[in-house]
Design a protein around this motif. Structure first.
Motif, PDB file in Angstrom:
ATOM      1  N   VAL A 102      -6.002  10.111  -5.383  1.00 23.13           N
ATOM      2  CA  VAL A 102      -5.708  11.274  -4.562  1.00 23.13           C
ATOM      3  C   VAL A 102      -4.202  11.460  -4.424  1.00 23.13           C
ATOM      4  O   VAL A 102      -3.683  12.557  -4.545  1.00 23.13           O
ATOM      5  CB  VAL A 102      -6.358  11.147  -3.169  1.00 23.13           C
ATOM      6  N   LEU A 103      -3.490  10.351  -4.190  1.00 24.83           N
ATOM      7  CA  LEU A 103      -2.035  10.382  -4.034  1.00 24.83           C
ATOM      8  C   LEU A 103      -1.416   9.124  -4.610  1.00 24.83           C
ATOM      9  O   LEU A 103      -2.022   8.052  -4.563  1.00 24.83           O
ATOM     10  CB  LEU A 103      -1.639  10.442  -2.551  1.00 24.83           C
ATOM     11  N   GLU A 104      -0.212   9.286  -5.113  1.00 21.43           N
ATOM     12  CA  GLU A 104       0.599   8.144  -5.535  1.00 21.43           C
ATOM     13  C   GLU A 104       2.020   8.397  -5.066  1.00 21.43           C
ATOM     14  O   GLU A 104       2.507   9.519  -5.137  1.00 21.43           O
ATOM     15  CB  GLU A 104       0.598   7.975  -7.055  1.00 21.43           C
ATOM     16  N   ARG A 105       2.646   7.339  -4.588  1.00 24.98           N
ATOM     17  CA  ARG A 105       4.025   7.461  -4.144  1.00 24.98           C
ATOM     18  C   ARG A 105       4.736   6.134  -4.349  1.00 24.98           C
ATOM     19  O   ARG A 105       4.163   5.078  -4.119  1.00 24.98           O
ATOM     20  CB  ARG A 105       4.071   7.834  -2.667  1.00 24.98           C
ATOM     21  N   VAL A 106       5.982   6.209  -4.775  1.00 27.51           N
ATOM     22  CA  VAL A 106       6.813   5.020  -4.913  1.00 27.51           C
ATOM     23  C   VAL A 106       7.548   4.811  -3.602  1.00 27.51           C
ATOM     24  O   VAL A 106       8.171   5.736  -3.074  1.00 27.51           O
ATOM     25  CB  VAL A 106       7.818   5.173  -6.083  1.00 27.51           C
ATOM     26  N   VAL A 107       7.453   3.606  -3.057  1.00 25.47           N
ATOM     27  CA  VAL A 107       8.149   3.264  -1.826  1.00 25.47           C
ATOM     28  C   VAL A 107       8.964   1.998  -2.051  1.00 25.47           C
ATOM     29  O   VAL A 107       8.632   1.170  -2.903  1.00 25.47           O
ATOM     30  CB  VAL A 107       7.173   3.069  -0.636  1.00 25.47           C
ATOM     31  N   SER A 108      10.026   1.864  -1.290  1.00 19.11           N
ATOM     32  CA  SER A 108      10.869   0.672  -1.424  1.00 19.11           C
ATOM     33  C   SER A 108      10.194  -0.519  -0.750  1.00 19.11           C
ATOM     34  O   SER A 108       9.357  -0.354   0.149  1.00 19.11           O
ATOM     35  CB  SER A 108      12.242   0.920  -0.793  1.00 19.11           C
ATOM     36  N   ALA A 109      10.582  -1.697  -1.179  1.00 20.69           N
ATOM     37  CA  ALA A 109      10.038  -2.911  -0.577  1.00 20.69           C
ATOM     38  C   ALA A 109      10.417  -2.981   0.898  1.00 20.69           C
ATOM     39  O   ALA A 109       9.639  -3.459   1.723  1.00 20.69           O
ATOM     40  CB  ALA A 109      10.549  -4.137  -1.329  1.00 20.69           C
TER      41      ALA A 109
END
Length: 98
Positions: free
Chosen positions: A40-47
């Motif tokens: 449904v969704l994908e997002r890159v997030v920082s550690a």
């Protein structure tokens, strides 16, 4: 990271969250899938966003907003209108016009 994945899944129920590597600086790809296994969704997030409780809350809030948009329950233009109203109120309050 498994604990973070479980926390995200719990916060974003009924969607299932999974984490994967996405960058050389420790970024993670967060993928949300529905009950049928469709992404449904994908997002890159920082550690850092996943380690800090306040930042993680912001990530979850962002996913909630994006899910509302993806489900057709919230229009992006409505978000802009709400932000405009909120910033106008903040400006008026700080100027002493309330």
């Amino acid at each position: 990271m498994e604990n973070i994945s479980l926390l995200l899944s719990e916060a974003l129920t009924p969607y299932h969250a999974s984490l994967g590597a996405a960058g050389s600086r420790g970024e993670c790809l967060v993928t949300l899938k529905d009950a049928a296994g469709t992404v449904v969704l994908e997002r890159v997030v920082s550690a850092e966003q996943l380690r800090d409780k306040r930042l993680l809350t912001d990530v979850v809030d962002g996913f909630h907003r994006d899910l509302l948009i993806a489900e057709g329950r919230l229009e992006p233009s409505m978000i802009a209108a709400l932000r405009h109203v909120a910033s106008s109120r903040a400006f008026t309050a700080s100027a002493g016009f309330v």
